[in-house]
Design a protein around this motif. Structure first.
Motif, PDB file in Angstrom:
ATOM      1  N   PRO A  35       0.814  -1.220   0.000  1.00  0.00           N
ATOM      2  CA  PRO A  35       0.000   0.000   0.000  1.00  0.00           C
ATOM      3  C   PRO A  35       0.850   1.275   0.000  1.00  0.00           C
ATOM      4  O   PRO A  35       0.509   2.254  -0.648  1.00  0.00           O
ATOM      5  CB  PRO A  35      -0.820  -0.110   1.286  1.00  0.00           C
ATOM      6  CG  PRO A  35      -0.929  -1.577   1.524  1.00  0.00           C
ATOM      7  CD  PRO A  35       0.388  -2.151   1.054  1.00  0.00           C
ATOM      8  N   HIS A  36       1.991   1.235   0.703  1.00  0.00           N
ATOM      9  CA  HIS A  36       2.877   2.400   0.724  1.00  0.00           C
ATOM     10  C   HIS A  36       3.429   2.686  -0.668  1.00  0.00           C
ATOM     11  O   HIS A  36       3.446   3.838  -1.120  1.00  0.00           O
ATOM     12  CB  HIS A  36       4.016   2.183   1.718  1.00  0.00           C
ATOM     13  CG  HIS A  36       5.079   3.234   1.647  1.00  0.00           C
ATOM     14  ND1 HIS A  36       4.887   4.523   2.098  1.00  0.00           N
ATOM     15  CD2 HIS A  36       6.340   3.192   1.133  1.00  0.00           C
ATOM     16  CE1 HIS A  36       5.991   5.227   1.879  1.00  0.00           C
ATOM     17  NE2 HIS A  36       6.886   4.439   1.304  1.00  0.00           N
ATOM     18  N   SER A  37       3.889   1.655  -1.354  1.00  0.00           N
ATOM     19  CA  SER A  37       4.454   1.827  -2.687  1.00  0.00           C
ATOM     20  C   SER A  37       3.414   2.364  -3.673  1.00  0.00           C
ATOM     21  O   SER A  37       3.696   3.255  -4.472  1.00  0.00           O
ATOM     22  CB  SER A  37       5.008   0.495  -3.189  1.00  0.00           C
ATOM     23  OG  SER A  37       5.490   0.614  -4.512  1.00  0.00           O
ATOM     24  N   ILE A  38       2.207   1.838  -3.593  1.00  0.00           N
ATOM     25  CA  ILE A  38       1.124   2.311  -4.461  1.00  0.00           C
ATOM     26  C   ILE A  38       0.801   3.768  -4.136  1.00  0.00           C
ATOM     27  O   ILE A  38       0.665   4.600  -5.039  1.00  0.00           O
ATOM     28  CB  ILE A  38      -0.122   1.419  -4.308  1.00  0.00           C
ATOM     29  CG1 ILE A  38       0.150   0.036  -4.899  1.00  0.00           C
ATOM     30  CG2 ILE A  38      -1.330   2.058  -4.973  1.00  0.00           C
ATOM     31  CD1 ILE A  38      -0.926  -0.988  -4.602  1.00  0.00           C
ATOM     32  N   ALA A  39       0.715   4.091  -2.855  1.00  0.00           N
ATOM     33  CA  ALA A  39       0.380   5.454  -2.449  1.00  0.00           C
ATOM     34  C   ALA A  39       1.466   6.448  -2.853  1.00  0.00           C
ATOM     35  O   ALA A  39       1.164   7.567  -3.271  1.00  0.00           O
ATOM     36  CB  ALA A  39       0.147   5.512  -0.941  1.00  0.00           C
ATOM     37  N   VAL A  40       2.727   6.057  -2.752  1.00  0.00           N
ATOM     38  CA  VAL A  40       3.820   6.937  -3.184  1.00  0.00           C
ATOM     39  C   VAL A  40       3.721   7.166  -4.697  1.00  0.00           C
ATOM     40  O   VAL A  40       3.900   8.290  -5.173  1.00  0.00           O
ATOM     41  CB  VAL A  40       5.202   6.357  -2.796  1.00  0.00           C
ATOM     42  CG1 VAL A  40       6.331   7.105  -3.491  1.00  0.00           C
ATOM     43  CG2 VAL A  40       5.389   6.403  -1.301  1.00  0.00           C
ATOM     44  N   PHE A  68      11.483   7.909  -4.650  1.00  0.00           N
ATOM     45  CA  PHE A  68      10.860   7.629  -3.358  1.00  0.00           C
ATOM     46  C   PHE A  68      10.354   6.194  -3.226  1.00  0.00           C
ATOM     47  O   PHE A  68       9.537   5.898  -2.362  1.00  0.00           O
ATOM     48  CB  PHE A  68       9.716   8.617  -3.093  1.00  0.00           C
ATOM     49  CG  PHE A  68      10.190  10.022  -2.917  1.00  0.00           C
ATOM     50  CD1 PHE A  68      10.843  10.401  -1.759  1.00  0.00           C
ATOM     51  CD2 PHE A  68       9.995  10.966  -3.918  1.00  0.00           C
ATOM     52  CE1 PHE A  68      11.291  11.702  -1.594  1.00  0.00           C
ATOM     53  CE2 PHE A  68      10.442  12.266  -3.761  1.00  0.00           C
ATOM     54  CZ  PHE A  68      11.087  12.633  -2.596  1.00  0.00           C
ATOM     55  N   SER A  69      10.821   5.299  -4.084  1.00  0.00           N
ATOM     56  CA  SER A  69      10.466   3.869  -4.059  1.00  0.00           C
ATOM     57  C   SER A  69       8.968   3.631  -4.170  1.00  0.00           C
ATOM     58  O   SER A  69       8.404   2.812  -3.457  1.00  0.00           O
ATOM     59  CB  SER A  69      11.005   3.193  -2.794  1.00  0.00           C
ATOM     60  OG  SER A  69      12.403   3.322  -2.732  1.00  0.00           O
ATOM     61  N   GLY A  70       8.347   4.345  -5.080  1.00  0.00           N
ATOM     62  CA  GLY A  70       6.917   4.173  -5.316  1.00  0.00           C
ATOM     63  C   GLY A  70       6.676   3.288  -6.517  1.00  0.00           C
ATOM     64  O   GLY A  70       7.588   2.952  -7.272  1.00  0.00           O
ATOM     65  N   ASN A  71       5.444   2.912  -6.699  1.00  0.00           N
ATOM     66  CA  ASN A  71       5.060   2.083  -7.829  1.00  0.00           C
ATOM     67  C   ASN A  71       5.024   2.944  -9.088  1.00  0.00           C
ATOM     68  O   ASN A  71       4.296   3.933  -9.157  1.00  0.00           O
ATOM     69  CB  ASN A  71       3.690   1.448  -7.564  1.00  0.00           C
ATOM     70  CG  ASN A  71       3.334   0.450  -8.622  1.00  0.00           C
ATOM     71  OD1 ASN A  71       3.043   0.823  -9.748  1.00  0.00           O
ATOM     72  ND2 ASN A  71       3.360  -0.822  -8.255  1.00  0.00           N
ATOM     73  N   LEU A  72       5.821   2.565 -10.097  1.00  0.00           N
ATOM     74  CA  LEU A  72       5.959   3.366 -11.307  1.00  0.00           C
ATOM     75  C   LEU A  72       4.679   3.372 -12.135  1.00  0.00           C
ATOM     76  O   LEU A  72       4.317   4.406 -12.712  1.00  0.00           O
ATOM     77  CB  LEU A  72       7.132   2.856 -12.144  1.00  0.00           C
ATOM     78  CG  LEU A  72       8.490   2.791 -11.434  1.00  0.00           C
ATOM     79  CD1 LEU A  72       9.568   2.298 -12.387  1.00  0.00           C
ATOM     80  CD2 LEU A  72       8.871   4.119 -10.828  1.00  0.00           C
TER      81      LEU A  72
END
Length: 177
Positions: A35-40, A68-72
């Motif tokens: 969820p953190h990666s998707i939210a970033v 910020f290591s989010g989902n591209l």
């Protein structure tokens, strides 16, 4: 199909306007990331949508999400917030906020006739001070606000979606009556 039916379909889609955004939201929620990666990723896409760099929103969003290591993919999809309906509002808000932040001494104010003349005569360098600079300055707080608003919303939505999906897939979740 008659001409009137084609015109109606052009103005009002047969399945309505909610179908596209709903599909995009579900596409983001179904990603197999935390969820953190998707939210970033969503926050990065939302932030880039508030910048005046149209045509580069996906590049900016993916770069931010990567840093910020989010989902591209979530970042790229969320850039659709800047669309033909919202772009005039984003540009106006960023310009007005930029001129308010910079004050009258920060930029020379240009009328719409001045801007139209500069664009017509391809005087883009003359647009920097009165138009582009305030837009860029005003877009930064808007981008930060967009990211701060969309991160918690996306985090909660992804967390809830993933927990419900996991419960539905777990053995014994289905009761037979």
């Amino acid at each position: 199909m008659t001409i009137s039916e084609r015109l109606r379909a052009l103005v009002w889609p047969r399945k309505g306007f909610r179908r596209g955004p709903r599909y995009m939201a579900l596409r983001i929620l179904r990603l197999s990331s935390s969820p953190h990666s998707i939210a970033v990723g969503v926050a990065a896409g939302a932030a880039s949508s508030f910048t005046p760099f149209f045509g580069l929103h996906i590049v900016i969003a993916v770069a931010l999400a990567s840093v910020f290591s989010g989902n591209l993919l979530a970042a790229a999809i969320t850039t659709a917030l800047a669309n033909p309906v919202t772009i005039p509002m984003i540009l106006t808000a960023s310009y007005e906020l930029g001129t308010a932040i910079m004050g009258p001494q920060g930029s020379s104010v240009a009328t719409s006739a001045d801007v139209a003349h500069m664009i017509e005569h391809l005087e883009f360098s003359a647009l920097w001070g009165p138009v582009f600079k305030p837009m860029l300055v005003g877009s930064l707080p808007l981008a930060a606000a967009g990211a701060l608003i969309f991160y918690p919303l996306a985090y909660q939505a992804a967390r809830l979606f993933q927990s419900r999906r996991q419960r539905a897939r777990s053995p014994g979740a289905r009761s037979t009556s």
